[in-house]
Scaffold this active site. Structure first.
Site, PDB file in Angstrom:
ATOM      1  N   HIS A   1     -23.677  24.711 -56.118  1.00 33.08           N
ATOM      2  CA  HIS A   1     -23.503  23.570 -57.031  1.00 33.08           C
ATOM      3  C   HIS A   1     -24.824  23.175 -57.676  1.00 33.08           C
ATOM      4  CE1 HIS A   1     -20.012  22.448 -54.147  1.00 33.08           C
ATOM      5  NE2 HIS A   1     -19.503  23.060 -55.199  1.00 33.08           N
TER       6      HIS A   1
ATOM      7  N   LYS B   1      -7.501  15.618 -50.297  1.00 27.86           N
ATOM      8  CA  LYS B   1      -8.376  16.656 -49.747  1.00 27.86           C
ATOM      9  C   LYS B   1      -9.021  16.251 -48.426  1.00 27.86           C
ATOM     10  CE  LYS B   1      -9.622  19.275 -53.863  1.00 27.86           C
ATOM     11  NZ  LYS B   1     -10.740  19.914 -54.606  1.00 27.86           N
TER      12      LYS B   1
ATOM     13  N   SER C   1     -18.164  24.890 -50.794  1.00 21.75           N
ATOM     14  CA  SER C   1     -18.044  23.847 -49.775  1.00 21.75           C
ATOM     15  C   SER C   1     -17.182  24.315 -48.615  1.00 21.75           C
ATOM     16  CB  SER C   1     -17.451  22.574 -50.391  1.00 21.75           C
ATOM     17  OG  SER C   1     -18.321  22.031 -51.360  1.00 21.75           O
TER      18      SER C   1
END
Length: 379
Positions: free
Chosen positions: A17, A41, A131
């Site tokens: 990222h 999530k 992630s």
């Protein structure tokens, strides 16, 4: 281009990222990170926590043209356009990423009348970093050392603190404690992980990494050997405190680091029976261990020395951190003292006396000898 946006859940933000954000900085004067708050999530960190981690990670790089906006109850592309951001940037790692992102791009523009998207491809070493990938690393011995390679410093620090927090709450049975006991334990968690103890800036080895690694060693040892649960708790208590007080230049007549740490534990009043763990903390004094007896001493010493038997990369990082902790010593003096200490430990390992518990000896003795001898040769 004046503004460009980057969006995602970023739980946690990774080096992948960060690479995309830096690419965005090369394309526009200002980068706005749109942080999705998507309860479905079940993120590890709240939106506000993630916002802080992202801001700290960018500040660490000196990026003063990056801001973070939390998006609640709106589509990111539409929210971006409302704020004057007409273009988003996304990283594409695989063909599957492209197919997914292309569909999202079409929806953003054709259905939502939101911001358009440009795609960039990260370098090969970041191609698998996500992630989800980082989250999957947590758990086994050494997970923290591996994770550190894939996330920026502030994200790593937040993750480690979150992991340690769960360990601490389990140790002190928060689920069945009253508010007063929990507040007391909270204060001690903050103290142990803060600047005056394992979280201190001068702690290059006896720090949060060391704490995480040791607690993982205890957990895995217990899973494989099935000891008494009460003994496991005593070992954990002692390990949490064993290096809480740590310094190189204690005044003459002052207590040793181990004794000071034992006294700190006794003063915490966290447990019902404090003396057992206090004596175990004293047993981690490697210069006086022969004179201190405790039924769990061998286990705690093995946990403390397990770092010597790790793989090459982890051991190299450990050796480098030890040098940083002893920067007050000139190179010649450091080499002399370090070589002497390693030679002593290596002889113990060769004699089968370094890891006195069979489980740890089987896991680490052979590699520890190789690691230490290699380091001695390089000093």
């Amino acid at each position: 281009m004046k503004k460009i946006g980057f969006s995602g859940t970023l739980d946690p933000i990774t080096n992948g990222h960060m690479w995309v954000i830096n690419e965005a900085r090369s394309l526009a004067d200002e980068v706005v990170v749109f942080l999705s708050e998507n309860p479905a999530k079940k993120p590890k960190f709240t939106a506000e926590e993630r916002k802080s981690i992202i801001a700290l990670s960018c500040a660490e790089q000196g990026w003063d043209n990056v801001s973070v906006v939390i998006v609640r109850g709106d589509y990111t592309a539409r929210a971006a356009k409302k704020q004057g951001v007409h273009c988003l940037i996304r990283g594409i790692r695989t063909t599957a990423d492209f197919d997914y992102e292309n569909l999202i791009q079409q929806t953003n523009v054709d259905v939502l009348q939101g911001a358009k998207t440009v795609f960039v491809m990260p370098p090969r070493d970041l191609g698998s970093v996500s992630s989800s990938f980082v989250k999957a690393l947590e758990g086994p011995i050494g997970w923290n050392w591996i994770m550190k390679k894939f996330v920026p410093g502030p994200a790593y620090h937040a993750w480690v603190l979150s992991w340690l927090r769960r360990e601490w709450e389990t140790l002190w049975d928060y689920e069945h404690r009253d508010a007063t006991a929990i507040a007391h334990a909270d204060d001690w968690f903050a103290r142990l992980t803060g600047e005056t103890a394992y979280g201190g800036a001068a702690r290059h080895y006896h720090n949060l990494d060391h704490l995480v690694h040791g607690l993982c060693e205890i957990r895995v040892w217990a899973a494989n050997t099935r000891p008494d649960a009460a003994d496991v708790d005593i070992i954990k208590q002692a390990f949490w405190f064993h290096d809480a007080e740590y310094g190189h230049n204690r005044d003459a007549g002052a207590p040793t680091n181990e004794e000071a740490s034992a006294q700190l534990w006794l003063g915490s009043h966290l447990g019902q029976e404090m003396s057992d763990a206090a004596e175990l903390i004293r047993a981690t004094d490697h210069f006086q261990e022969a004179s201190i007896t405790h039924r769990l001493k061998d286990i705690l010493l093995c946990v403390d020395l397990a770092i010597l038997g790790q793989d090459d990369e982890v051991y190299h990082n450990y050796a480098r951190a030890i040098r940083q902790e002893y920067l007050h010593l000139p190179d010649d003096e450091y080499r002399r003292q370090r070589s002497g200490a390693l030679a002593h430990l290596s002889r113990k390992a060769e004699a089968g006396q370094l890891f006195r518990d069979a489980y740890f000896a089987d896991q680490y003795n052979e590699r520890a000898i190789a690691n230490m001898q290699r380091e001695i040769a390089g000093l």
